[in-house]
Write an enzyme that holds these catalytic residues in place. Structure first.
Site, PDB file in Angstrom:
ATOM      1  CB  CYS A 192     -35.188 -22.764  -1.291  1.00 24.67           C
ATOM      2  SG  CYS A 192     -35.948 -24.386  -1.436  1.00 24.67           S
ATOM      3  CG  HIS A 207     -35.923  -5.928   9.853  1.00 19.52           C
ATOM      4  ND1 HIS A 207     -36.668  -4.839  10.221  1.00 19.52           N
ATOM      5  CD2 HIS A 207     -35.451  -6.452  11.013  1.00 19.52           C
ATOM      6  CE1 HIS A 207     -36.645  -4.698  11.547  1.00 19.52           C
ATOM      7  NE2 HIS A 207     -35.901  -5.662  12.046  1.00 19.52           N
ATOM      8  CD  GLU A 258     -43.960  11.446  14.295  1.00 20.72           C
ATOM      9  OE1 GLU A 258     -44.432  10.331  14.554  1.00 20.72           O
ATOM     10  OE2 GLU A 258     -44.585  12.348  13.698  1.00 20.72           O
ATOM     11  CB  SER A 266     -41.201   4.292  14.750  1.00 22.17           C
ATOM     12  OG  SER A 266     -41.103   2.922  14.447  1.00 22.17           O
ATOM     13  CB  CYS A 298     -36.877 -23.803  -5.124  1.00 22.09           C
ATOM     14  SG  CYS A 298     -35.120 -24.173  -5.226  1.00 22.09           S
ATOM     15  CD  GLN A 303     -35.233  -0.626  12.364  1.00 26.48           C
ATOM     16  OE1 GLN A 303     -36.199  -1.031  12.998  1.00 26.48           O
ATOM     17  NE2 GLN A 303     -34.828   0.633  12.418  1.00 26.48           N
ATOM     18  CG  ASN A 304     -35.156   1.094   5.543  1.00 27.05           C
ATOM     19  OD1 ASN A 304     -35.940   0.942   6.477  1.00 27.05           O
ATOM     20  ND2 ASN A 304     -34.635   2.259   5.225  1.00 27.05           N
ATOM     21  CB  VAL A 305     -36.563  -5.191   3.021  1.00 28.16           C
ATOM     22  CG1 VAL A 305     -36.592  -5.733   4.441  1.00 28.16           C
ATOM     23  CG2 VAL A 305     -37.938  -4.602   2.655  1.00 28.16           C
ATOM     24  CB  CYS A 308     -35.749 -28.587  -4.529  1.00 31.17           C
ATOM     25  SG  CYS A 308     -36.432 -27.284  -3.499  1.00 31.17           S
TER      26      CYS A 308
END
Ligand code: OAD
Length: 259
Positions: free
Chosen positions: A128, A120, A217, A191, A149, A102-104, A152
């Site tokens: 664009c 993600h 946790e 989580s 962009c 899920q990390n970017v 364009c």
């Protein structure tokens, strides 16, 4: 960590060929990347609705880009930690290991993992808003905010899934297929509250995989996990790795030294 748990996990892993790993912000925390919901988590300090939704971008693209430019600046100097490195090194130990993240931040690829599904998106990519083309954007700070962009002139947006947006259907399909066909699924540093990613370990468990959770946790997943290992991913994954290699060597397998 409890030795019995480590023993049962190494037993489970001994015969496994296909492994899937779902990761969340917790695996990058030890590299210095902020999490979202922890004590100093980003969503404790910032309102997601004003920064990470399509409406926020429509209202104020400059504000949204300033926030992503700040995060890119935080992540730029960061390097993978032992947790990322162990997962990359497991490519030598298992026939098939996939990381669904899920990390970017791109840290799994930086560590050397080759089969990574970035559910993600990726903070080092832009898209664009007119043509939908995705390209790499590595300059930080950005020379122009909001960026446009080069082909364009339309606004570029971060190639990240925002709240209220659907995930890329083919990536999601691949993530479910990997989860439903693996023999062991790890959920590391998440989580387990954001859907649909949070459903992947449950889908794996229903399909017969052993589910192993590593977290500081308990989470909503903990009750249904087969093994819950409490602690830092950057401590626990190297511990598992060492035990696993010892066992493999004892069984006569020639394994390279760990990461
Ligand atoms: P969260 O910030 O919600 O959760 C991080 C989890 O990692 C928590 O359960 C912590 O207990 C755990 N944790 C923290 N440090 C750890 C460590 N060193 N070792 C092991 N566990 C640790 O992050 P995610 O679950 O990844 O979406 O959040 C999911 C999504 O919500 C993110 O991808 C992001 C966010 O909104 C988008 O940006 C689209």
């Amino acid at each position: 960590m409890n030795d019995d748990k480590l023993d049962s996990l190494t037993e489970v892993l001994a015969g496994a060929r296909r492994i899937a790993v779902l990761t969340g912000a917790g695996i990058s925390a030890e590299s210095g990347v902020p999490t979202f919901r922890g004590k100093d988590g980003l969503w404790r300090q910032y309102r997601a609705e004003t920064l990470a939704t399509p409406e926020a971008f429509e209202r104020d693209p400059t504000l949204v880009w300033q926030w992503y430019d700040w995060r890119r600046g935080l992540i730029a100097p960061v390097v993978p930690n032992p947790g990322h490195r162990v997962l990359a090194a497991w490519q030598d130990l298992f026939e098939d290991i996939a990381v669904i993240t899920q990390n970017v931040d791109g840290l799994h690829e930086k560590a050397g993992s080759r089969n990574v599904v970035e559910l993600h998106g990726n903070i080092w990519k832009v898209r664009c808003t007119r043509e939908g083309t995705v390209s790499e954007s590595l300059l930080t700070p950005l020379p122009e905010i909001p960026p446009r962009c080069p082909d364009c002139g339309a606004l570029l947006r971060p190639h990240i899934v925002w709240f209220g947006e659907a995930l890329d259907a083919s990536l999601l399909e691949r993530a479910f297929a990997l989860s439903e066909t693996c023999q062991v699924m790890f959920a590391v540093g998440t989580s387990a509250v954001v859907q649909p990613a949070a459903s992947l370990p449950c889908a794996a468990g229903r399909a017969g995989a052993k589910v192993v959770e590593i977290n500081l946790e308990p989470t909503p997943l903990t009750r249904s996990a087969d093994i819950f290992l409490r602690g830092k991913a950057g401590d626990i994954l190297p511990l598992i790795d060492r035990r696993l290699r010892e066992n493999m060597r004892a069984g006569g397998r020639d394994v390279p030294p760990g990461p």
